[in-house]
Design a protein around this motif. Sequence first.
Motif, PDB file in Angstrom:
ATOM      1  N   ASP A 203       0.858  -1.185   0.000  1.00 24.94           N
ATOM      2  CA  ASP A 203       0.000   0.000   0.000  1.00 24.94           C
ATOM      3  C   ASP A 203       0.892   1.232   0.000  1.00 24.94           C
TER       4      ASP A 203
ATOM      5  N   HIS B  79       0.244   4.345   0.349  1.00 26.64           N
ATOM      6  CA  HIS B  79      -0.107   5.316   1.399  1.00 26.64           C
ATOM      7  C   HIS B  79       0.477   4.884   2.740  1.00 26.64           C
TER       8      HIS B  79
ATOM      9  N   PRO C  48       2.558  -0.008  -9.887  1.00 30.42           N
ATOM     10  CA  PRO C  48       1.605   0.925 -10.500  1.00 30.42           C
ATOM     11  C   PRO C  48       2.011   2.366 -10.161  1.00 30.42           C
TER      12      PRO C  48
ATOM     13  N   ALA D  54      -0.411   5.184  -8.840  1.00 30.79           N
ATOM     14  CA  ALA D  54      -0.892   5.006  -7.472  1.00 30.79           C
ATOM     15  C   ALA D  54       0.148   5.476  -6.458  1.00 30.79           C
ATOM     16  N   TRP D  55       1.403   5.199  -6.723  1.00 29.44           N
ATOM     17  CA  TRP D  55       2.459   5.638  -5.821  1.00 29.44           C
ATOM     18  C   TRP D  55       2.623   7.163  -5.885  1.00 29.44           C
TER      19      TRP D  55
ATOM     20  N   ALA E 175       0.287   9.268  -6.573  1.00 28.45           N
ATOM     21  CA  ALA E 175      -0.885   9.843  -5.912  1.00 28.45           C
ATOM     22  C   ALA E 175      -0.745   9.809  -4.396  1.00 28.45           C
ATOM     23  N   ALA E 176       0.061   8.858  -3.900  1.00 27.33           N
ATOM     24  CA  ALA E 176       0.298   8.763  -2.454  1.00 27.33           C
ATOM     25  C   ALA E 176       1.438   9.662  -1.997  1.00 27.33           C
TER      26      ALA E 176
END
Length: 476
Positions: free
Chosen positions: A436, A438, A457, A460-461, A463-464
């Motif tokens: 995860d 986040h 991905p 996704a990373w 975005a975190a």
Amino acid sequence: MHVTVIGTGYLGATHAACLAQLGHQVLGLDTDAHKVAALNSGTPPFFEPGLPELLRRNLAAGRLQFTTDYALAARYANVHFLAVGTPQRPGSYAADVSFLHAAIRALAPHLRGHHVIVGKSTVPVGTAQALQELADTLAAPTATIELAWNPEFLREGHAVADSLRPDRIVLGVQACPAAVLSQHPAPEAAKPAKQQPGPSADRGSFAEPAPPSLAEAALRDIYAQALAQGTAFLVTDLQTAELVKVSANAFLATKISFINAVSEICEATGADVVALSQALGLDQRIGPHFLGAGLGFGGGCLPKDIRAFMARAGELGVDQALTFLREVDAINQRRRQRVVDLAREACGGAVRGHRIAMLGCAFKPNSDDVRDSPALAVAGALALAGAQVAVYDPQGMANAAQEYPTLEYADCAASALRGAHLVILATEWQEFCDLDPHAAAGWVACPQLIDARNALPVPAWQAAGWTVRALGRTLD
């Protein structure tokens, strides 16, 4: 059938357990008494998914046992597989085949009647003929020995499936007139005589008159299940069989290094090697396999095999035929240095004093093999440059600690990431791909990531809150 497998490393232990699973009576032999004891207790000396269960099942069924006694092996069976190591010779690119010669010297004098010795190891072309000549000089007057070659095509992490359901079986035999793809059953007269079970009884000899190749008859029987399922069975001369495996590894290494060379161009131009690889892989002439750009190949096969291939070509006077493999090797090494360079950039020009988390040290996922591991090479280089390197790998850390005892080895990914200024994904274990981002951002001192396998991905990373760098890609 009764068979023996000489050498119980990665190849031999797997081959022995899988032959027993196919229903044969198998005796594995190794000179290492501690390894033999561990195997007889059901504990393999390495990690391979599915192998411990296979090992214990067949030990319990009485189809599998291990020994250090060559005399017992000679009495136990008429078919003996050679699966000993052929490492790179110190100070040379050439393969060290001395363990094969030692096995022949130890086994051949004990043999009586007709016997087949089947090589499985990856060897320089010409090795089988030399071993046949050695066996002939050592054989007793009452013994005849046929040396054949049946190269293995196992992928670490998939070895059990590859053994039980091979995509092809190659057998090199003496004086084969031509390489003929044949899947029809062997003539009844060519099959070995039935043998009575029992590890201590003399196994006798094959049915007379002997066919032109006892090895082909024996291996058709041993691999009967695979042949019944339509597996291709290719019978060749010895030299061709020896060349098949090393040629396959050289081709795969070349394909990996090709896409990694293209990734260098992508980095210089702003192109995306992941999208490029997808486009190339859709071409049916090329295919998607081994086109994953990243940190490059390692392990106990590809690096040593391409070097041994070059060395043997030089001995044969055709070294120019394989000079391109030098660049294949060089490209592979440059990928490691590129990750070290990216780490320096991420740490402001120097890694000294920075804590760096290395996710992975095995050369590939689903393995504990750290031989020539790109991940471990990068970790060692960063540590030598003054970084505090924390390594976590689900299986490889015990082996890594023997080579790099000064690195920090964490008990989980969170522990490795805690307080890190930089995280490097170096081996694409599914556990790491499922992290995860986040939660991971809360463990580190600075959310910086190098995806050295192009496995995560990235959006996704990002975005975190992570800054992501990758090989062959320019990421905003």
